[in-house]
Design an enzyme around this catalytic site. Structure first.
Site, PDB file in Angstrom:
ATOM      1  N   LEU A  37       2.739   0.071   4.177  1.00 13.16           N
ATOM      2  CA  LEU A  37       4.096  -0.269   3.764  1.00 13.16           C
ATOM      3  C   LEU A  37       4.889  -0.654   4.998  1.00 13.16           C
ATOM      4  O   LEU A  37       4.649  -0.140   6.095  1.00 13.16           O
ATOM      5  CB  LEU A  37       4.789   0.928   3.089  1.00 13.16           C
ATOM      6  CG  LEU A  37       4.351   1.335   1.693  1.00 13.16           C
ATOM      7  CD1 LEU A  37       5.213   2.505   1.221  1.00 13.16           C
ATOM      8  CD2 LEU A  37       4.450   0.184   0.705  1.00 13.16           C
ATOM      9  N   ASP A  38       5.872  -1.547   4.821  1.00 11.07           N
ATOM     10  CA  ASP A  38       6.775  -1.874   5.916  1.00 11.07           C
ATOM     11  C   ASP A  38       7.480  -0.615   6.411  1.00 11.07           C
ATOM     12  O   ASP A  38       7.715   0.328   5.637  1.00 11.07           O
ATOM     13  CB  ASP A  38       7.836  -2.878   5.465  1.00 11.07           C
ATOM     14  CG  ASP A  38       7.267  -4.251   5.162  1.00 11.07           C
ATOM     15  OD1 ASP A  38       6.167  -4.549   5.658  1.00 11.07           O
ATOM     16  OD2 ASP A  38       7.926  -5.008   4.423  1.00 11.07           O
ATOM     17  N   ARG A  39       7.851  -0.611   7.685  1.00  7.36           N
ATOM     18  CA  ARG A  39       8.548   0.541   8.260  1.00  7.36           C
ATOM     19  C   ARG A  39       9.799   0.904   7.472  1.00  7.36           C
ATOM     20  O   ARG A  39      10.118   2.086   7.299  1.00  7.36           O
ATOM     21  CB  ARG A  39       8.930   0.230   9.719  1.00  7.36           C
ATOM     22  CG  ARG A  39       9.562   1.392  10.477  1.00  7.36           C
ATOM     23  CD  ARG A  39       9.925   0.980  11.888  1.00  7.36           C
ATOM     24  NE  ARG A  39      11.089   0.119  11.911  1.00  7.36           N
ATOM     25  CZ  ARG A  39      12.355   0.559  12.027  1.00  7.36           C
ATOM     26  NH1 ARG A  39      12.602   1.855  12.146  1.00  7.36           N
ATOM     27  NH2 ARG A  39      13.351  -0.290  12.058  1.00  7.36           N
TER      28      ARG A  39
ATOM     29  N   THR B  73      10.437   0.396   4.306  1.00 10.30           N
ATOM     30  CA  THR B  73      10.189   0.691   2.897  1.00 10.30           C
ATOM     31  C   THR B  73       9.684   2.117   2.755  1.00 10.30           C
ATOM     32  O   THR B  73       8.863   2.573   3.542  1.00 10.30           O
ATOM     33  CB  THR B  73       9.143  -0.285   2.312  1.00 10.30           C
ATOM     34  OG1 THR B  73       9.605  -1.616   2.473  1.00 10.30           O
ATOM     35  CG2 THR B  73       8.901  -0.013   0.830  1.00 10.30           C
TER      36      THR B  73
END
Length: 295
Positions: free
Chosen positions: A119-121, A123
């Protein structure tokens, strides 16, 4: 090491090669931090052509991420974790110690733990990790073959004139070194089902079901609908947000994760316990970190 060269010692070569002061090379050799197959190398070790040596680079100062991940499920094969906002999934760039993977390896005593996806940082939500590296491929293949069901929630502006649910399809590309992804003409390679859950006071909570996994896909598709996610530092325009600024996290949550067990075929389903602050605590969201709320 190179095939040949003018250096009498390994130290001389490293001083020429590494972008650090000579005294840093001397300190690393003295501390036994430069090793080969047999262990630490002496400060006066000879330069050996074609030899292989390793060292751990100095880690940059990192902003402490003051939010804790929560283990949702753990067994002998997998660990499912509820990630907070602002914590990167794996070491990258300026984030090494303050990452989900490093925290879990140390905290759970699982040095070989590895992520099946990321996951993106910015998110929050569910991330699947694999305990045995030999089994990682089986779980990664589930994502590759689109056999994993992922459902997200998001908070964004409400447009009562926009007909929902709808499926958004477009072609998304992202160039290496460029922060944002772009929609470009061509055959669609990204598809997202967008559904309205509820709306109030000009905002809405949405259910987003990606049917593909392009970089920043959900954020790009919502922006293309005129509904940029609250707290997004990249879309519709890039904002410079310091790494230690934990106000106004991106209002995107990986809520559900489901997949067939690679061994048994039984469907396993997990749900995040986190909430989106802009929806559940709008006053705290507006007040920022002084409210005491955490992502």
């Amino acid at each position: 090491m190179p095939d040949d060269g003018p250096w009498a010692t390994l130290r001389d070569h490293l001083v020429d090669r590494l972008p650090v002061p000579p005294e840093r090379v001397d300190a690393m050799l003295a501390e036994g931090r430069i090793v080969d197959h047999d262990g630490p190398l002496a400060p006066d070790a000879a330069f050996v052509p074609k030899a292989v040596v390793w060292f751990h680079r100095d880690l940059p100062d990192e902003a402490l991420v003051p939010f804790a991940p929560e283990v949702v499920h753990r067994d002998d094969e997998i660990v499912v974790v509820d990630k907070p906002h602002f914590l990167a999934t794996i070491p990258r760039g300026r984030h090494v110690r303050e990452t989900l993977l490093v925290r879990l390896r140390h905290g759970l005593g699982l040095p070989a733990l590895s992520p099946a996806h990321r996951l993106d940082r910015v998110t929050a939500g569910l991330v699947l990790f694999v305990v045995d590296p030999a089994r990682r491929g089986a779980y990664q293949n589930l994502f590759r073959d689109r056999r994993v069901e992922k459902v997200y929630e998001a908070v964004a502006p409400h447009d009562p004139d926009l007909a929902l649910p709808r499926v958004v399809r477009s072609r998304i590309t992202k160039e290496r070194g460029v922060l944002t992804a772009q929609e470009v003409p061509g055959e669609p390679n990204a598809e997202t089902l967008v559904e309205l859950i509820e709306a109030r006071d000009g905002l809405a909570r949405y259910r987003l079901t990606p049917r593909t996994g392009r970089t920043h896909q959900l954020r790009v598709h919502m922006t293309s609908l005129g509904l940029p996610l609250l707290g997004d530092p990249f879309y519709p325009r890039v904002r410079d947000v310091p790494l230690d600024d934990f106000r106004a996290p991106l209002q995107l949550l990986a809520r559900e994760l489901a997949f067939p067990d690679p061994r048994t075929g039984e469907v396993r389903r997990f749900t995040s316990r986190r909430t989106l602050q802009a929806w559940d605590d709008p006053e705290g969201w507006a007040a920022g970190p002084e409210s005491g709320s955490t992502p």
